[in-house]
Scaffold this motif. Structure first.
Motif, PDB file in Angstrom:
ATOM      1  N   UNK A 323       0.824  -1.193   0.000  1.00 45.63           N
ATOM      2  CA  UNK A 323       0.000   0.000   0.000  1.00 45.63           C
ATOM      3  C   UNK A 323       0.858   1.242   0.000  1.00 45.63           C
ATOM      4  N   UNK A 324       0.227   2.379   0.326  1.00 40.13           N
ATOM      5  CA  UNK A 324       0.895   3.677   0.264  1.00 40.13           C
ATOM      6  C   UNK A 324       0.652   4.429   1.573  1.00 40.13           C
ATOM      7  N   UNK A 325       1.711   5.051   2.089  1.00 44.74           N
ATOM      8  CA  UNK A 325       1.589   5.917   3.264  1.00 44.74           C
ATOM      9  C   UNK A 325       2.178   7.279   2.934  1.00 44.74           C
ATOM     10  N   UNK A 326       1.325   8.298   2.975  1.00 42.87           N
ATOM     11  CA  UNK A 326       1.746   9.678   2.741  1.00 42.87           C
ATOM     12  C   UNK A 326       2.052  10.329   4.089  1.00 42.87           C
ATOM     13  N   UNK A 327       3.235  10.910   4.225  1.00 47.37           N
ATOM     14  CA  UNK A 327       3.643  11.596   5.446  1.00 47.37           C
ATOM     15  C   UNK A 327       3.689  13.102   5.178  1.00 47.37           C
ATOM     16  N   UNK A 328       2.829  13.868   5.863  1.00 46.07           N
ATOM     17  CA  UNK A 328       2.874  15.312   5.765  1.00 46.07           C
ATOM     18  C   UNK A 328       3.398  15.917   7.053  1.00 46.07           C
ATOM     19  N   UNK A 329       3.625  17.227   7.054  1.00 45.47           N
ATOM     20  CA  UNK A 329       4.097  17.865   8.284  1.00 45.47           C
ATOM     21  C   UNK A 329       2.954  18.155   9.248  1.00 45.47           C
ATOM     22  N   UNK A 330       1.726  17.716   8.850  1.00 47.41           N
ATOM     23  CA  UNK A 330       0.576  17.921   9.736  1.00 47.41           C
ATOM     24  C   UNK A 330      -0.281  16.656   9.844  1.00 47.41           C
ATOM     25  N   UNK A 331       0.335  15.491   9.584  1.00 49.56           N
ATOM     26  CA  UNK A 331      -0.412  14.244   9.712  1.00 49.56           C
ATOM     27  C   UNK A 331       0.031  13.227   8.673  1.00 49.56           C
ATOM     28  N   UNK A 332      -0.651  12.096   8.668  1.00 51.57           N
ATOM     29  CA  UNK A 332      -0.321  11.034   7.712  1.00 51.57           C
ATOM     30  C   UNK A 332      -1.570  10.237   7.346  1.00 51.57           C
TER      31      UNK A 332
END
Length: 437
Positions: A323-332
């Motif tokens: 799958x895919x995991x997106x990491x942002x500076x305000x959550x994931x």
């Protein structure tokens, strides 16, 4: 926060990105348009293995579609196909003549066929799809789009030069859960994206299966096609079936795991998960600029984009979920098939199982129906040829870096390795005679 085992919503067929950049192709001739309206779409299926049987079941259910022809190099799979299609139309009390062929050229020569579904091993994708476009057929092509980067470039020319519709079987773009995740990522709901994990599995390995006797009704030379003629048969490559008693394939064709004829998990699952990552990052028709193996290159790959975002094919959970995991500076947000987790409940999909009326991401058209509608309307489907190529290229770049055992530099706009002759050599391989790209 998590939301697993949520009710699965129906596959859909168009996206905000797709709507914004939709391509309307030149209209069919008045005669052809009238024929489609009155008679529906007459469909042929090339490659009649396990995946094709799944696709067949879907296309048979679409109103206005008639499956009239099939093609495979394995005789008993042609017979299975004819049996299944004839049984279906008999149950509907419809009189539809169905024929099957050993050679795809014979199927493509039929002027009464409007579109073809191509579900053959990867090394055949480009040659058959290009031939179909040249024969005036629209194409539903299984992922990954092509075996090499050069093949993808040539297929784009064939599609656009012949004004054909080509859709890719990257059905996750028609899944509301993936669309919901991408919508949030692109809208900034988790802030600036810093990195992405897109776990897909290992690259291919050298072919090492023992040689076995070729079944009498399998044309092995035609199965190989443009590949080297010294690749020997093993039933793992083309899984057997039984007609009496009926028994379908017990496993997927193993050709995909060997570098001589497939791209390993990198292309098999990368065509799904890297595709979603590229979409979320706004990198359709674009791609990474630096690619390198992580460690010994036996499993993980490092991709870097021009904007500094890094994507790796590393795992993001103990279950090693593809799958895919997106990491942002305000959550994931992490998303896969039947699995969705996020750093906050507000990022989870709705419970209702219904598409949101205010977003074009979550319309209600199944992936295969989307292709048929695109054929009728002469517009691009949800995954057109250019997106299929850019996503496929990401997969292939990873395999090239792992095979070379070092970082490679890629210009996604020029589609060039520059002066890296060793990498350039991977753009295309020498076809066996008489096959030519």
């Amino acid at each position: 926060m998590s939301k697993e085992n949520f009710s699965r919503r129906r596959f859909i067929g168009t996206t905000a990105v797709g709507l914004a950049g939709i391509t309307i192709l030149p209209s069919l001739s008045s005669c052809a348009t009238k024929a489609v309206a009155e008679e529906g779409i007459r469909l042929g299926i090339i490659g009649l293995g396990r995946q094709a049987m799944f696709l067949l079941n879907g296309f048979l259910q679409i109103a206005g579609v008639k499956v009239v022809a099939g093609c495979d190099v394995y005789g008993r799979k042609r017979t299975r196909f004819e049996n299944k299609v004839n049984e279906f139309y008999a149950s509907k009390q419809q009189n539809v003549e169905v024929k099957s062929y050993e050679r795809f050229t014979d199927l493509l020569a039929r002027e009464d066929i409007d579109a073809v579904v191509i579900a053959v091993p990867d090394h055949w994708h480009a040659l058959i799809a290009i031939a179909a476009c040249n024969a005036g057929k629209d194409v539903y092509l299984e992922k990954p789009m092509t075996f090499t980067i050069k093949e993808g470039q040539e297929l784009i020319k064939a599609v656009r030069g012949n004004n054909r519709i080509l859709g890719i079987g990257s059905q996750q773009r028609s899944d509301p859960n993936f669309q919901h995740a991408v919508k949030l990522v692109q809208s900034g709901a988790i802030g600036k994206i810093e990195k992405v994990n897109a776990y897909v599995g290992a690259p291919p390995t050298p072919y090492n299966l023992p040689e076995e006797t070729v079944p009498e009704d399998l044309n092995w030379d035609l199965w190989l096609g443009p590949l080297r003629g010294d690749i020997h048969f093993n039933k793992e490559l083309n899984p057997p079936i039984s007609l009496n008693p009926p028994k379908d394939e017990e496993f997927w064709g193993g050709w995909r795991w060997y570098k001589e004829m497939g791209g390993g998990f990198t292309t098999d699952w990368g065509a799904h998960m890297f595709d979603i990552a590229q979409w979320g990052l706004g990198m359709d028709n674009n791609g990474p600029v630096k690619i390198a193996p992580i460690g010994d290159g036996s499993e993980f790959i490092h991709y870097e984009y021009a904007n500094g975002v890094v994507m790796t094919s590393e795992t993001f959970d103990e279950a090693k979920t593809k799958g895919v995991k997106f990491w942002g500076d305000n959550g994931w947000i992490e998303v896969s098939r039947g699995h969705y987790k996020a750093s906050d409940d507000s990022l989870l999909p709705a419970d209702s199982g219904q598409a949101d009326d205010d977003t074009p991401y979550e319309t209600k058209i199944p992936h295969q129906v989307n292709f048929i509608e695109a054929v009728k309307k002469r517009i691009d489907p949800v995954v057109p040829v250019e997106i299929g190529h850019s996503s496929c290229t990401v997969c292939t770049l990873g395999n090239i870096a792992c095979d070379l055992g070092r970082e490679i530099i890629w210009d996604p706009k020029a589609q060039s390795f520059g002066n890296d002759e060793a990498a350039v050599a991977y753009m295309q391989y020498q076809y066996r005679e008489p096959w030519k790209l």
